[in-house]
Design a protein around this motif. Structure first.
Motif, PDB file in Angstrom:
ATOM      1  N   PHE A 140       0.874  -1.172   0.000  1.00  0.00           N
ATOM      2  CA  PHE A 140       0.000   0.000   0.000  1.00  0.00           C
ATOM      3  C   PHE A 140       0.909   1.219   0.000  1.00  0.00           C
ATOM      4  CE2 PHE A 140      -3.207   3.012   0.955  1.00  0.00           C
ATOM      5  CZ  PHE A 140      -4.416   2.431   0.638  1.00  0.00           C
ATOM      6  N   GLY A 141       1.238   1.702  -1.201  1.00  0.00           N
ATOM      7  CA  GLY A 141       2.258   2.739  -1.285  1.00  0.00           C
ATOM      8  C   GLY A 141       3.585   2.144  -0.837  1.00  0.00           C
ATOM      9  N   GLY A 142       4.262   2.834   0.061  1.00  0.00           N
ATOM     10  CA  GLY A 142       5.509   2.312   0.615  1.00  0.00           C
ATOM     11  C   GLY A 142       5.290   1.429   1.816  1.00  0.00           C
ATOM     12  N   CYS A 143       4.028   1.235   2.198  1.00  0.00           N
ATOM     13  CA  CYS A 143       3.696   0.430   3.377  1.00  0.00           C
ATOM     14  C   CYS A 143       3.263  -0.972   2.966  1.00  0.00           C
ATOM     15  CB  CYS A 143       2.574   1.113   4.171  1.00  0.00           C
ATOM     16  SG  CYS A 143       2.973   2.786   4.746  1.00  0.00           S
ATOM     17  N   GLN A 144       3.007  -1.803   3.967  1.00  0.00           N
ATOM     18  CA  GLN A 144       2.502  -3.151   3.760  1.00  0.00           C
ATOM     19  C   GLN A 144       1.260  -3.330   4.626  1.00  0.00           C
ATOM     20  OE1 GLN A 144       3.738  -5.622   1.647  1.00  0.00           O
ATOM     21  NE2 GLN A 144       5.118  -4.025   0.861  1.00  0.00           N
ATOM     22  N   LEU A 145       0.171  -3.770   3.993  1.00  0.00           N
ATOM     23  CA  LEU A 145      -1.085  -3.962   4.708  1.00  0.00           C
ATOM     24  C   LEU A 145      -1.329  -5.457   4.887  1.00  0.00           C
ATOM     25  CD1 LEU A 145      -3.610  -2.452   5.838  1.00  0.00           C
ATOM     26  CD2 LEU A 145      -4.682  -2.827   3.600  1.00  0.00           C
ATOM     27  N   ASP A 146      -1.382  -5.910   6.134  1.00  0.00           N
ATOM     28  CA  ASP A 146      -1.642  -7.314   6.449  1.00  0.00           C
ATOM     29  C   ASP A 146      -3.152  -7.494   6.566  1.00  0.00           C
ATOM     30  OD1 ASP A 146      -1.980  -9.839   7.584  1.00  0.00           O
ATOM     31  OD2 ASP A 146      -0.095  -9.719   8.691  1.00  0.00           O
ATOM     32  N   LEU A 147      -3.747  -8.096   5.540  1.00  0.00           N
ATOM     33  CA  LEU A 147      -5.199  -8.198   5.483  1.00  0.00           C
ATOM     34  C   LEU A 147      -5.764  -9.204   6.474  1.00  0.00           C
ATOM     35  CD1 LEU A 147      -5.562  -8.134   1.597  1.00  0.00           C
ATOM     36  CD2 LEU A 147      -6.117  -6.284   3.175  1.00  0.00           C
ATOM     37  N   ARG A 210      -3.598   9.568   5.463  1.00  0.00           N
ATOM     38  CA  ARG A 210      -2.508  10.139   4.665  1.00  0.00           C
ATOM     39  C   ARG A 210      -1.326  10.550   5.541  1.00  0.00           C
ATOM     40  NH1 ARG A 210      -6.169  13.893   0.597  1.00  0.00           N
ATOM     41  NH2 ARG A 210      -6.191  12.449  -1.189  1.00  0.00           N
ATOM     42  N   ARG A 211      -1.604  11.077   6.702  1.00  0.00           N
ATOM     43  CA  ARG A 211      -0.514  11.490   7.590  1.00  0.00           C
ATOM     44  C   ARG A 211       0.304  10.284   8.053  1.00  0.00           C
ATOM     45  NH1 ARG A 211      -4.402  15.281   9.676  1.00  0.00           N
ATOM     46  NH2 ARG A 211      -4.850  13.967  11.486  1.00  0.00           N
ATOM     47  N   LYS A 212      -0.297   9.091   7.972  1.00  0.00           N
ATOM     48  CA  LYS A 212       0.390   7.878   8.411  1.00  0.00           C
ATOM     49  C   LYS A 212       1.137   7.177   7.272  1.00  0.00           C
ATOM     50  CE  LYS A 212      -3.009   7.025  12.069  1.00  0.00           C
ATOM     51  NZ  LYS A 212      -3.984   6.075  12.676  1.00  0.00           N
ATOM     52  N   ILE A 213       0.684   7.364   6.028  1.00  0.00           N
ATOM     53  CA  ILE A 213       1.258   6.560   4.945  1.00  0.00           C
ATOM     54  C   ILE A 213       1.941   7.370   3.848  1.00  0.00           C
ATOM     55  CG2 ILE A 213      -0.505   4.776   5.318  1.00  0.00           C
ATOM     56  CD1 ILE A 213      -1.806   5.737   2.678  1.00  0.00           C
ATOM     57  N   GLU A 214       1.599   8.635   3.722  1.00  0.00           N
ATOM     58  CA  GLU A 214       2.139   9.438   2.625  1.00  0.00           C
ATOM     59  C   GLU A 214       3.489  10.049   2.999  1.00  0.00           C
ATOM     60  OE1 GLU A 214       0.935   9.845  -0.361  1.00  0.00           O
ATOM     61  OE2 GLU A 214      -1.217   9.393  -0.279  1.00  0.00           O
ATOM     62  N   PRO A 215       4.480  10.007   2.109  1.00  0.00           N
ATOM     63  CA  PRO A 215       5.747  10.698   2.366  1.00  0.00           C
ATOM     64  C   PRO A 215       5.538  12.201   2.571  1.00  0.00           C
ATOM     65  CG  PRO A 215       5.972   9.166   0.539  1.00  0.00           C
ATOM     66  CD  PRO A 215       4.519   9.242   0.854  1.00  0.00           C
ATOM     67  N   ASN A 216       4.604  12.762   1.793  1.00  0.00           N
ATOM     68  CA  ASN A 216       4.266  14.177   1.921  1.00  0.00           C
ATOM     69  C   ASN A 216       2.744  14.298   1.926  1.00  0.00           C
ATOM     70  OD1 ASN A 216       3.919  16.915   1.845  1.00  0.00           O
ATOM     71  ND2 ASN A 216       5.191  17.273   0.036  1.00  0.00           N
ATOM     72  N   PRO A 217       2.122  14.293   3.116  1.00  0.00           N
ATOM     73  CA  PRO A 217       0.654  14.304   3.204  1.00  0.00           C
ATOM     74  C   PRO A 217       0.007  15.498   2.507  1.00  0.00           C
ATOM     75  CG  PRO A 217       1.625  13.751   5.324  1.00  0.00           C
ATOM     76  CD  PRO A 217       2.750  14.203   4.443  1.00  0.00           C
ATOM     77  N   SER A 218       0.724  16.615   2.385  1.00  0.00           N
ATOM     78  CA  SER A 218       0.140  17.785   1.725  1.00  0.00           C
ATOM     79  C   SER A 218       0.093  17.606   0.204  1.00  0.00           C
ATOM     80  CB  SER A 218       0.943  19.045   2.073  1.00  0.00           C
ATOM     81  OG  SER A 218       2.272  18.931   1.598  1.00  0.00           O
ATOM     82  N   LYS A 219       0.878  16.661  -0.311  1.00  0.00           N
ATOM     83  CA  LYS A 219       0.853  16.340  -1.739  1.00  0.00           C
ATOM     84  C   LYS A 219       0.731  14.823  -1.884  1.00  0.00           C
ATOM     85  CE  LYS A 219       3.619  20.342  -3.170  1.00  0.00           C
ATOM     86  NZ  LYS A 219       4.855  20.791  -3.878  1.00  0.00           N
ATOM     87  N   PRO A 220      -0.444  14.274  -1.583  1.00  0.00           N
ATOM     88  CA  PRO A 220      -0.618  12.811  -1.550  1.00  0.00           C
ATOM     89  C   PRO A 220      -0.445  12.160  -2.911  1.00  0.00           C
ATOM     90  CG  PRO A 220      -2.736  13.938  -1.392  1.00  0.00           C
ATOM     91  CD  PRO A 220      -1.682  14.999  -1.263  1.00  0.00           C
ATOM     92  N   GLU A 221       0.253  11.026  -2.898  1.00  0.00           N
ATOM     93  CA  GLU A 221       0.474  10.259  -4.124  1.00  0.00           C
ATOM     94  C   GLU A 221      -0.097   8.846  -4.049  1.00  0.00           C
ATOM     95  OE1 GLU A 221       4.654  10.254  -4.748  1.00  0.00           O
ATOM     96  OE2 GLU A 221       4.784  12.391  -5.243  1.00  0.00           O
ATOM     97  N   VAL A 222      -0.341   8.372  -2.834  1.00  0.00           N
ATOM     98  CA  VAL A 222      -0.862   7.013  -2.659  1.00  0.00           C
ATOM     99  C   VAL A 222      -2.391   7.018  -2.762  1.00  0.00           C
ATOM    100  CG1 VAL A 222      -0.952   4.984  -1.159  1.00  0.00           C
ATOM    101  CG2 VAL A 222       1.108   6.411  -1.214  1.00  0.00           C
ATOM    102  N   ILE A 223      -3.043   7.814  -1.942  1.00  0.00           N
ATOM    103  CA  ILE A 223      -4.493   8.019  -2.043  1.00  0.00           C
ATOM    104  C   ILE A 223      -4.700   9.420  -2.598  1.00  0.00           C
ATOM    105  CG2 ILE A 223      -6.695   8.142  -0.804  1.00  0.00           C
ATOM    106  CD1 ILE A 223      -5.523   6.297   1.302  1.00  0.00           C
ATOM    107  N   ARG A 224      -5.090   9.494  -3.847  1.00  0.00           N
ATOM    108  CA  ARG A 224      -5.192  10.784  -4.525  1.00  0.00           C
ATOM    109  C   ARG A 224      -6.636  11.278  -4.548  1.00  0.00           C
ATOM    110  NH1 ARG A 224      -4.542  10.002  -9.528  1.00  0.00           N
ATOM    111  NH2 ARG A 224      -4.322   7.722  -9.547  1.00  0.00           N
ATOM    112  N   THR A 225      -6.776  12.590  -4.493  1.00  0.00           N
ATOM    113  CA  THR A 225      -8.089  13.223  -4.600  1.00  0.00           C
ATOM    114  C   THR A 225      -8.427  13.455  -6.066  1.00  0.00           C
ATOM    115  OG1 THR A 225      -7.806  14.363  -2.486  1.00  0.00           O
ATOM    116  CG2 THR A 225      -9.473  15.245  -3.992  1.00  0.00           C
ATOM    117  N   VAL A 226      -9.619  13.054  -6.445  1.00  0.00           N
ATOM    118  CA  VAL A 226     -10.135  13.367  -7.779  1.00  0.00           C
ATOM    119  C   VAL A 226     -11.181  14.445  -7.587  1.00  0.00           C
ATOM    120  CG1 VAL A 226     -11.253  12.473  -9.852  1.00  0.00           C
ATOM    121  CG2 VAL A 226      -9.706  11.004  -8.538  1.00  0.00           C
ATOM    122  N   ARG A 227     -10.834  15.679  -7.916  1.00  0.00           N
ATOM    123  CA  ARG A 227     -11.652  16.834  -7.588  1.00  0.00           C
ATOM    124  C   ARG A 227     -13.098  16.676  -8.080  1.00  0.00           C
ATOM    125  NH1 ARG A 227     -10.008  21.489  -5.691  1.00  0.00           N
ATOM    126  NH2 ARG A 227      -7.829  20.991  -6.235  1.00  0.00           N
TER     127      ARG A 227
END
Length: 234
Positions: A140-147, A210-227
């Protein structure tokens, strides 16, 4: 769409021809085998979507062939049995047959049972694929999600604390990778019983994720906003 394939194994040429003609008219691609040897020769090439296998055949009988077949494949098998042969039906089901059809064959029943067997097989394959795809640990981005354990791990392997609702949202994103989801879809699929139409609390929850997984939460790349629509992962 490619036609589903059926292999008929029976030592009666007239019966094989009748079944092949009828199933062919129903849109299936049908092959024939006169005995178990021809059956296995055919299976060495390409595995069909369904095998129709006669119980009473000279040489290797259908039940023995079914036993050997199950050691190499889980292809759905429908047994052809004589009327009243309860023992054959029971043995066939115990050896791994998916269904049976009594001779003389009623073509309407044949069509219905073939359709049902293929449908069950499609559902089982889809469930197995889904379970395999959504089991264990997924990136999940740079993280790993254990389902399975409902845990999130960062790039260094350290655990990142997430709430039950945050994990549910992460799982929804994994299940819908590349698909844009609006707020209502996210809340509904995450099974948030308290959600209401146009509930914007989802924005706050995603901001926390986002604050937990994004390298830069102010410019998210993992979970992106579609305006104007919602969010997308991947």
């Amino acid at each position: 769409m490619e036609a589903q394939s059926i292999l008929i194994c029976d030592d009666e040429p007239a019966l094989r021809r009748m079944l092949k003609d009828h199933l062919g008219e129903c849109g299936y691609a049908v092959q024939e085998a006169a005995n178990a040897a021809e059956l296995f020769t055919s299976l060495d090439g390409e595995i069909p979507d369904l095998v129709i296998l006669d119980v009473r055949m000279p040489g290797m009988d259908g039940l023995t062939a079914l036993r050997d077949l199950r050691q190499r494949s889980q292809v759905p098998v429908m047994m052809l049995t004589a009327a009243g042969d309860v023992v054959d039906k029971v043995l066939g089901l115990e050896l791994g047959a998916d269904d049976y059809l009594v001779k003389p064959v009623d073509l309407r029943e044949l069509q219905a049972r073939v359709k049902a067997a293929l449908r069950r097989s499609d559902i089982q394959v889809a469930q197995q694929d889904e379970a395999q795809r959504l089991s264990g640990t997924v990136p999940f981005g740079g993280c790993q999600l254990d389902l399975e354990a409902a845990r999130l791990f960062g790039p260094t392997g350290s655990e990142i604390a997430v709430t039950a609702m945050e994990f549910s949202l992460l799982r929804v994103f994994v299940e819908n990778k590349g698909r844009i989801l609006n707020r209502d879809q996210l809340l509904e699929q995450a099974h948030d019983r308290g959600w209401e139409p146009f509930d914007r609390s989802i924005d706050l929850r995603i901001s926390r994720i986002r604050r937990k997984i994004e390298p830069n939460p102010s410019k998210p790349e993992v979970i992106r906003t579609v305006r104007g629509i919602g969010y997308v992962f991947g």
